[in-house]
Design an enzyme around this catalytic site. Structure first.
Site, PDB file in Angstrom:
ATOM      1  N   TYR A 234      43.719  53.130  37.385  1.00 44.48           N
ATOM      2  CA  TYR A 234      43.648  51.865  36.629  1.00 44.48           C
ATOM      3  C   TYR A 234      44.345  52.092  35.291  1.00 44.48           C
ATOM      4  CZ  TYR A 234      41.384  47.704  34.500  1.00 44.48           C
ATOM      5  OH  TYR A 234      41.116  46.505  33.880  1.00 44.48           O
TER       6      TYR A 234
ATOM      7  N   LYS B  91      46.720  50.245  39.639  1.00 40.95           N
ATOM      8  CA  LYS B  91      46.454  48.874  39.183  1.00 40.95           C
ATOM      9  C   LYS B  91      47.026  48.808  37.782  1.00 40.95           C
ATOM     10  CE  LYS B  91      42.309  46.502  37.613  1.00 40.95           C
ATOM     11  NZ  LYS B  91      42.909  45.399  36.913  1.00 40.95           N
TER      12      LYS B  91
HETATM   13  O1  SI3 Z   1      39.160  45.487  35.905  1.00 41.98           O
HETATM   14  C1  SI3 Z   1      39.310  44.324  35.620  1.00 41.98           C
HETATM   15  O2  SI3 Z   1      38.360  43.605  35.358  1.00 41.98           O
HETATM   16  C2  SI3 Z   1      40.646  43.735  35.566  1.00 41.98           C
HETATM   17  O3  SI3 Z   1      41.336  43.694  36.541  1.00 41.98           O
HETATM   18  C3  SI3 Z   1      41.055  43.152  34.308  1.00 41.98           C
HETATM   19  C4  SI3 Z   1      42.311  42.336  34.364  1.00 41.98           C
HETATM   20  O4  SI3 Z   1      43.446  43.127  34.481  1.00 41.98           O
HETATM   21  C5  SI3 Z   1      42.357  41.468  33.115  1.00 41.98           C
HETATM   22  N1  SI3 Z   1      42.831  42.193  31.963  1.00 41.98           N
HETATM   23  C6  SI3 Z   1      42.022  42.615  31.006  1.00 41.98           C
HETATM   24  C7  SI3 Z   1      42.666  43.294  29.849  1.00 41.98           C
HETATM   25  O5  SI3 Z   1      40.824  42.485  31.039  1.00 41.98           O
HETATM   26  C8  SI3 Z   1      43.231  40.285  33.351  1.00 41.98           C
HETATM   27  O6  SI3 Z   1      42.797  39.631  34.499  1.00 41.98           O
HETATM   28  C9  SI3 Z   1      43.158  39.332  32.145  1.00 41.98           C
HETATM   29  O7  SI3 Z   1      41.826  38.956  31.909  1.00 41.98           O
HETATM   30  C10 SI3 Z   1      44.004  38.099  32.365  1.00 41.98           C
HETATM   31  O8  SI3 Z   1      45.311  38.486  32.653  1.00 41.98           O
HETATM   32  C11 SI3 Z   1      43.966  37.177  31.137  1.00 41.98           C
HETATM   33  O9  SI3 Z   1      44.661  37.758  30.070  1.00 41.98           O
END
Ligand code: SI3
Length: 288
Positions: free
Chosen positions: A135, A163
């Site tokens: 990740y 990821k």
């Molecule tokens: O592990 C996880 O919850 C994720 O996959 C997080 C995901 O990559 C989110 N990024 C962060 C920094 O939390 C995104 O889904 C993000 O919320 C979205 O792109 C909005 O900016």
């Protein structure tokens, strides 16, 4: 062992109004997410507020998810932690509970030597016996692995892929070119269209809890060479994400799901529930 599917929700963790973990509500959330066509769940990650939880709480959520959905959909357990010992304990649990893969953010807070990060990932792979997805989220983990180091880590056959939660589509493309057999999932939802065009194997994101069908539409349109259709779908996502970023992503998503009757409860402090203004903006978006 393959990881089936390409579009995975980074699952929220249901809580009660006091911010206690509520594993009994995992099933309702999962059914809601899957009803929109999403291929699986990525649990106990950033969106799951995992770094605010004890190992026991994370284990309870991972267990509830497996009891509800193992064997029915693809399940990825995020087991990353500041200490190898914590991550290994959760990785063992994921192996026992029938998960399809594990994933882990690099060990955080201290600036660790690369060799120690390698040892951490090897310990997780050994403990779970499952494919492992690195990740990569430098903005939050504090560890920015270079392209060479990510590729070096992926030489271990147990590491299934990355990821990629960053915004560097050049690096993303370089990784895909150098390791085409590995899975590269994109984690910045608002840029998914670019990653899909660059050859992503799929996406894993927070907003997939609510609008997973939109990312499926983007992926399908790109695969069909229909850029206009992909752009229209991404626009729908981004109009929502712009509001969500103002509201706070995790509190905002929880607000929306609660409004839809999916009981995900509140957030854990220091997160706080959405403001009255943000709630109005989110409600107006949902109504539209
Ligand atoms: O592990 C996880 O919850 C994720 O996959 C997080 C995901 O990559 C989110 N990024 C962060 C920094 O939390 C995104 O889904 C993000 O919320 C979205 O792109 C909005 O900016």
């Amino acid at each position: 062992m393959d990881i089936n599917g390409s579009v995975f929700a980074a699952m929220l963790t249901p809580m009660n109004d006091q911010g206690d973990v509520a594993p009994e509500n995992v099933g309702v959330l999962v059914d809601h997410i899957l009803s929109r066509g999403v291929h699986g769940l990525y649990a106990s990650g950033s969106t799951g507020e995992s770094v605010l939880q004890s190992r026991e709480e994370r284990a309870a959520v991972l267990t509830a998810l497996a009891d509800h959905a193992a064997g029915k959909t693809t399940l990825i357990a995020h087991v990353g932690a500041a200490s190898t010992r914590e991550a290994v304990a959760l990785a063992e649990l994921a192996g026992e509970k029938g998960y399809d893969a594990v994933s882990a953010v690099p060990p955080y807070y201290y600036k660790h030597r690369y060799e120690d990060i390698v040892a951490y990932y090897k310990a997780i792979a050994d403990a779970s016996g499952l494919p492992l997805i690195i990740y990569n989220i430098p903005a939050l983990s504090g560890t920015d692995l270079s392209t060479d180091k990510l590729l070096e880590l992926m030489e271990d056959p147990r590491i299934a892929g990355v990821k990629y939660t960053a915004q560097d589509l050049f690096q993303f493309g370089e990784l895909k070119k150098a390791a085409p057999e590995k899975k590269l999932y994109f984690g910045t939802d608002e840029m998914f269209i670019g990653a899909a065009a660059a050859g992503a194997d799929g996406g894993i994101g927070s907003t997939y809890n609510l609008i997973g069908d939109i990312y499926l539409a983007v992926e399908t349109a790109i695969a069909a060479g229909d850029v206009d259709r992909a752009r229209r779908a991404q626009r729908i996502a981004n109009d929502f994400i712009a509001i969500l970023l103002r509201a706070g992503v995790v509190p905002g998503l929880k607000h929306c799901l609660n409004q839809l009757g999916v009981p995900v409860g509140s957030v854990r402090a220091p997160f706080s529930p959405v403001s009255v203004e943000a709630a109005k903006e989110l409600d107006a978006w949902m109504a539209s």
